[in-house]
Scaffold this motif. Structure first.
Motif, PDB file in Angstrom:
ATOM      1  N   ILE A 266       0.839  -1.194   0.000  1.00  0.00           N
ATOM      2  CA  ILE A 266       0.000   0.000   0.000  1.00  0.00           C
ATOM      3  C   ILE A 266       0.876   1.247   0.000  1.00  0.00           C
ATOM      4  CG2 ILE A 266      -1.689   1.329   1.337  1.00  0.00           C
ATOM      5  CD1 ILE A 266      -2.798  -1.352   2.341  1.00  0.00           C
ATOM      6  N   GLY A 267       1.931   1.227   0.815  1.00  0.00           N
ATOM      7  CA  GLY A 267       2.868   2.342   0.822  1.00  0.00           C
ATOM      8  C   GLY A 267       3.563   2.513  -0.515  1.00  0.00           C
ATOM      9  N   LEU A 268       3.848   1.414  -1.169  1.00  0.00           N
ATOM     10  CA  LEU A 268       4.543   1.489  -2.455  1.00  0.00           C
ATOM     11  C   LEU A 268       3.624   1.964  -3.566  1.00  0.00           C
ATOM     12  CD1 LEU A 268       6.601  -1.718  -1.902  1.00  0.00           C
ATOM     13  CD2 LEU A 268       7.475   0.601  -2.026  1.00  0.00           C
ATOM     14  N   VAL A 269       2.345   1.620  -3.478  1.00  0.00           N
ATOM     15  CA  VAL A 269       1.380   2.210  -4.406  1.00  0.00           C
ATOM     16  C   VAL A 269       1.346   3.718  -4.201  1.00  0.00           C
ATOM     17  CG1 VAL A 269      -1.068   2.372  -5.004  1.00  0.00           C
ATOM     18  CG2 VAL A 269      -0.030   0.133  -4.618  1.00  0.00           C
ATOM     19  N   GLY A 270       1.386   4.147  -2.928  1.00  0.00           N
ATOM     20  CA  GLY A 270       1.463   5.575  -2.639  1.00  0.00           C
ATOM     21  C   GLY A 270       2.684   6.212  -3.259  1.00  0.00           C
ATOM     22  N   ALA A 271       3.824   5.507  -3.223  1.00  0.00           N
ATOM     23  CA  ALA A 271       5.057   6.051  -3.803  1.00  0.00           C
ATOM     24  C   ALA A 271       4.948   6.185  -5.315  1.00  0.00           C
ATOM     25  CB  ALA A 271       6.243   5.152  -3.436  1.00  0.00           C
ATOM     26  N   ILE A 272       4.310   5.195  -5.955  1.00  0.00           N
ATOM     27  CA  ILE A 272       4.123   5.263  -7.411  1.00  0.00           C
ATOM     28  C   ILE A 272       3.242   6.448  -7.770  1.00  0.00           C
ATOM     29  CG2 ILE A 272       3.090   4.074  -9.380  1.00  0.00           C
ATOM     30  CD1 ILE A 272       3.921   1.423  -7.968  1.00  0.00           C
ATOM     31  N   VAL A 273       2.152   6.618  -7.023  1.00  0.00           N
ATOM     32  CA  VAL A 273       1.255   7.753  -7.270  1.00  0.00           C
ATOM     33  C   VAL A 273       1.977   9.064  -6.981  1.00  0.00           C
ATOM     34  CG1 VAL A 273      -0.886   8.879  -6.538  1.00  0.00           C
ATOM     35  CG2 VAL A 273      -0.810   6.392  -6.780  1.00  0.00           C
ATOM     36  N   GLY A 274       2.741   9.104  -5.884  1.00  0.00           N
ATOM     37  CA  GLY A 274       3.433  10.335  -5.500  1.00  0.00           C
ATOM     38  C   GLY A 274       4.449  10.782  -6.526  1.00  0.00           C
ATOM     39  N   ALA A 275       5.180   9.829  -7.107  1.00  0.00           N
ATOM     40  CA  ALA A 275       6.210  10.186  -8.096  1.00  0.00           C
ATOM     41  C   ALA A 275       5.603  10.820  -9.326  1.00  0.00           C
ATOM     42  CB  ALA A 275       7.012   8.943  -8.477  1.00  0.00           C
ATOM     43  N   SER A 276       4.518  10.238  -9.834  1.00  0.00           N
ATOM     44  CA  SER A 276       3.928  10.743 -11.082  1.00  0.00           C
ATOM     45  C   SER A 276       3.039  11.955 -10.839  1.00  0.00           C
ATOM     46  CB  SER A 276       3.132   9.631 -11.768  1.00  0.00           C
ATOM     47  OG  SER A 276       2.153   9.093 -10.886  1.00  0.00           O
ATOM     48  N   LEU A 277       2.170  11.887  -9.822  1.00  0.00           N
ATOM     49  CA  LEU A 277       1.194  12.950  -9.591  1.00  0.00           C
ATOM     50  C   LEU A 277       1.853  14.244  -9.131  1.00  0.00           C
ATOM     51  CD1 LEU A 277      -1.724  13.893  -9.469  1.00  0.00           C
ATOM     52  CD2 LEU A 277      -1.879  12.941  -7.150  1.00  0.00           C
ATOM     53  N   THR A 278       2.827  14.137  -8.232  1.00  0.00           N
ATOM     54  CA  THR A 278       3.425  15.361  -7.688  1.00  0.00           C
ATOM     55  C   THR A 278       4.274  16.078  -8.730  1.00  0.00           C
ATOM     56  OG1 THR A 278       3.511  14.215  -5.553  1.00  0.00           O
ATOM     57  CG2 THR A 278       4.646  16.319  -5.708  1.00  0.00           C
ATOM     58  N   THR A 279       5.001  15.320  -9.561  1.00  0.00           N
ATOM     59  CA  THR A 279       5.765  15.990 -10.621  1.00  0.00           C
ATOM     60  C   THR A 279       4.823  16.617 -11.646  1.00  0.00           C
ATOM     61  OG1 THR A 279       5.993  13.840 -11.748  1.00  0.00           O
ATOM     62  CG2 THR A 279       7.843  14.573 -10.374  1.00  0.00           C
ATOM     63  N   TRP A 280       3.685  15.971 -11.898  1.00  0.00           N
ATOM     64  CA  TRP A 280       2.692  16.546 -12.812  1.00  0.00           C
ATOM     65  C   TRP A 280       2.122  17.846 -12.241  1.00  0.00           C
ATOM     66  CZ3 TRP A 280      -2.658  17.396 -12.321  1.00  0.00           C
ATOM     67  CH2 TRP A 280      -3.321  17.738 -13.502  1.00  0.00           C
ATOM     68  N   ILE A 281       1.799  17.831 -10.958  1.00  0.00           N
ATOM     69  CA  ILE A 281       1.271  19.037 -10.307  1.00  0.00           C
ATOM     70  C   ILE A 281       2.303  20.159 -10.340  1.00  0.00           C
ATOM     71  CG2 ILE A 281       0.562  20.015  -8.085  1.00  0.00           C
ATOM     72  CD1 ILE A 281      -0.724  17.283  -7.462  1.00  0.00           C
ATOM     73  N   ALA A 282       3.559  19.809 -10.065  1.00  0.00           N
ATOM     74  CA  ALA A 282       4.621  20.825 -10.084  1.00  0.00           C
ATOM     75  C   ALA A 282       4.753  21.450 -11.477  1.00  0.00           C
ATOM     76  CB  ALA A 282       5.947  20.204  -9.654  1.00  0.00           C
ATOM     77  N   ASN A 283       4.643  20.627 -12.509  1.00  0.00           N
ATOM     78  CA  ASN A 283       4.694  21.153 -13.875  1.00  0.00           C
ATOM     79  C   ASN A 283       3.506  22.059 -14.170  1.00  0.00           C
ATOM     80  OD1 ASN A 283       7.050  20.448 -15.241  1.00  0.00           O
ATOM     81  ND2 ASN A 283       6.342  18.371 -15.645  1.00  0.00           N
ATOM     82  N   ARG A 284       2.320  21.645 -13.724  1.00  0.00           N
ATOM     83  CA  ARG A 284       1.114  22.440 -13.977  1.00  0.00           C
ATOM     84  C   ARG A 284       1.159  23.781 -13.243  1.00  0.00           C
ATOM     85  NH1 ARG A 284      -2.770  21.511 -17.765  1.00  0.00           N
ATOM     86  NH2 ARG A 284      -4.407  22.151 -16.296  1.00  0.00           N
ATOM     87  N   LEU A 285       1.637  23.754 -12.008  1.00  0.00           N
ATOM     88  CA  LEU A 285       1.702  24.980 -11.207  1.00  0.00           C
ATOM     89  C   LEU A 285       2.933  25.823 -11.532  1.00  0.00           C
ATOM     90  CD1 LEU A 285       0.701  23.636  -7.659  1.00  0.00           C
ATOM     91  CD2 LEU A 285      -0.756  24.844  -9.294  1.00  0.00           C
ATOM     92  N   GLU A 286       3.872  25.221 -12.285  1.00  0.00           N
ATOM     93  CA  GLU A 286       5.168  25.848 -12.537  1.00  0.00           C
ATOM     94  C   GLU A 286       5.824  26.255 -11.208  1.00  0.00           C
ATOM     95  OE1 GLU A 286       4.673  29.018 -15.335  1.00  0.00           O
ATOM     96  OE2 GLU A 286       4.357  27.642 -17.013  1.00  0.00           O
ATOM     97  N   SER A 287       5.696  25.355 -10.256  1.00  0.00           N
ATOM     98  CA  SER A 287       6.242  25.584  -8.910  1.00  0.00           C
ATOM     99  C   SER A 287       6.651  24.248  -8.312  1.00  0.00           C
ATOM    100  CB  SER A 287       5.193  26.250  -8.016  1.00  0.00           C
ATOM    101  OG  SER A 287       5.610  26.246  -6.662  1.00  0.00           O
ATOM    102  N   ILE A 288       7.821  24.206  -7.736  1.00  0.00           N
ATOM    103  CA  ILE A 288       8.272  23.022  -7.005  1.00  0.00           C
ATOM    104  C   ILE A 288       7.973  23.163  -5.516  1.00  0.00           C
ATOM    105  CG2 ILE A 288      10.328  21.734  -6.264  1.00  0.00           C
ATOM    106  CD1 ILE A 288      11.492  22.287  -9.040  1.00  0.00           C
ATOM    107  N   LYS A 289       8.177  24.353  -4.976  1.00  0.00           N
ATOM    108  CA  LYS A 289       8.090  24.545  -3.531  1.00  0.00           C
ATOM    109  C   LYS A 289       6.677  24.325  -2.988  1.00  0.00           C
ATOM    110  CE  LYS A 289       9.157  27.640   0.277  1.00  0.00           C
ATOM    111  NZ  LYS A 289      10.042  28.706   0.749  1.00  0.00           N
ATOM    112  N   ARG A 290       5.670  24.863  -3.637  1.00  0.00           N
ATOM    113  CA  ARG A 290       4.315  24.792  -3.077  1.00  0.00           C
ATOM    114  C   ARG A 290       3.807  23.352  -2.929  1.00  0.00           C
ATOM    115  NH1 ARG A 290       0.814  28.550  -6.691  1.00  0.00           N
ATOM    116  NH2 ARG A 290       2.562  28.376  -8.146  1.00  0.00           N
TER     117      ARG A 290
END
Length: 422
Positions: A266-290
């Motif tokens: 379950i934690g590793l599924v979270g890691a898979i989601v976190g890697a793809s979703l968070t980088t996608w969000i950072a690209n969309r927001l054009e922000s890494i910090k937030r």
């Protein structure tokens, strides 16, 4: 032919990520047999903590030297050597007759592992355009998470079926074969296809500036911010999953090894989601910090929850907490997006190594300290050791939050120097 526009770059990407996938699986796979090692070799919890820590100590101590050497000579040969060394260490581990050989084998695995991520980042920088980089880091993070996933229920079922030595022996052979595959894909074939294949050796003037570069990096707020971000997210997750998650689930919840490995999934599924979703969000927001700050704060609250519930939250909440902590580990790919965004390309290797050191210093300290806490609160079955042990990841995650606060968005002067735009 231009490397960054060639179809061949996807062969490079696939070969490197498959090797990374196998290597990452060996960071936490030994955690599946913690109790068996204690029985087979008659060692204490502190000794098991040391066994885990020595691997991450070798990893962390080599990050900056590997970064310097890779920036200077290129990443290919170091990645190949790392895969072979990791495979050799895993083979020795599978045949270890005593705890001393186990210790040596894990040190070899750590040394091989130390070469992988920094050089993966550099290889992606060489073969792919800047606009592709952050998204590909997300895929690399997913490959790592899938490696961790392999080291849960699939590896646990394999161990239950054949004993623990055969699975480690097989993976060791595969890693050695990956070393030869990387030689063909990264060295032999590109030398035939690309006449403009870059020389690995840099100028003498650049070599003389290494000390000044290190001095500047070690006094740079952004470098320390990435160090502490990785310290708070990666080390807490890897250190706990790789050493104490299995005995924790078995002793606090009465689960079987297979059931705990499913919880870890379950934690590793979270890691898979976190890697793809968070980088996608950072690209969309054009922000890494937030988005990164949100991740750090939520992970800190999750570790605090273990303390609030006396080390034994309700099972449903436990599954959610594992997912969130895993998500944070996957989201840690943003550490290297921040490095790539903020520093000149000639410094990316050493700064990536410095940031990565933070995560694995944390992974060194947590298993060892946690093991000492468990030894202090005997018998372990009382649960007091696990309860107080969770103070450690809470403190480490708080340092990660501090790193998030210190992190700055793109520094214009550095970006212009390296030609980066996000």
């Amino acid at each position: 032919m231009d490397k960054q526009n060639s179809k061949y770059r996807w062969i490079v990407f696939t070969a490197v990520l498959f090797t990374y996938f196998l290597i990452v699986s060996q960071r936490t796979a030994p955690g599946l047999i913690t109790d068996q090692l204690m029985k087979d070799f008659n060692v204490s919890a502190s000794a098991i903590g040391l066994l885990t820590s020595i691997q991450f100590l070798a990893y962390a101590s080599l990050q900056i030297p590997i970064g310097i050497l890779s920036d200077r000579y290129g990443p290919n040969l170091f990645l190949i050597a790392g895969a072979l060394l990791n495979g050799l260490g895993t083979l020795i581990y599978s045949a270890a007759p005593n705890e001393f050989v186990l210790l040596i084998s894990r040190a070899l695995v750590g040394m091989g592992d130390a070469t992988i991520w920094v050089n993966l980042v550099l290889i992606l920088g060489q073969w792919f355009r800047v606009k592709e980089f952050v998204g590909l880091l997300g895929f690399a993070g997913m490959a790592g998470s899938l490696g961790f996933l392999l080291a849960t229920y699939p590896f646990s079922a394999w161990i239950a079926w054949s004993g623990w030595r055969t699975p480690f022996f097989t993976v060791g052979i595969l890693l050695c074969l990956c070393g030869f595959l990387l030689y063909v894909v990264l060295v032999k074939r590109p030398n035939q296809l690309f006449k403009d294949h870059p020389a690995a050796v840099q100028t003498e003037q650049q070599r003389e500036n290494t000390f000044l570069m290190l001095k500047r990096i070690f006094s740079d707020r952004q470098a320390w911010a990435t160090f502490f971000c990785h310290f708070g997210l990666v080390g807490t997750y890897v250190g706990f999953i790789g050493s104490w998650a299995v005995p924790y689930g078995m002793q606090m919840y009465g689960m079987s090894r297979s059931q705990v490995s499913q919880l870890m999934m379950i934690g590793l599924v979270g890691a898979i989601v976190g890697a793809s979703l968070t980088t996608w969000i950072a690209n969309r927001l054009e922000s890494i910090k937030r988005p990164y700050m949100v991740v750090h704060l939520v992970v800190l609250v999750s570790w605090i929850a273990f303390l609030v519930f006396g080390g034994k939250p309700p099972f449903f909440m436990l599954a959610v907490l594992f997912f969130i902590i895993g998500y944070g580990n996957g989201a840690s790919a943003l550490t290297f997006a921040a490095v790539r965004q903020s520093f000149a390309m000639r410094e990316v290797g050493v700064v990536s190594g410095f940031a990565n050191t933070g995560g694995f210093i944390s992974a060194i300290l947590l298993p060892s300290i946690y093991g000492k806490v468990l030894d202090h609160f005997q018998p372990v079955s009382s649960g007091a050791g696990y309860t107080y042990g969770f103070i450690i990841p809470v403190l480490f995650a708080a340092l990660g939050v501090m790193g998030g606060f210190l992190l700055r968005e793109q520094r214009k002067e550095s970006s212009k120097a390296s030609g980066i735009s996000v």
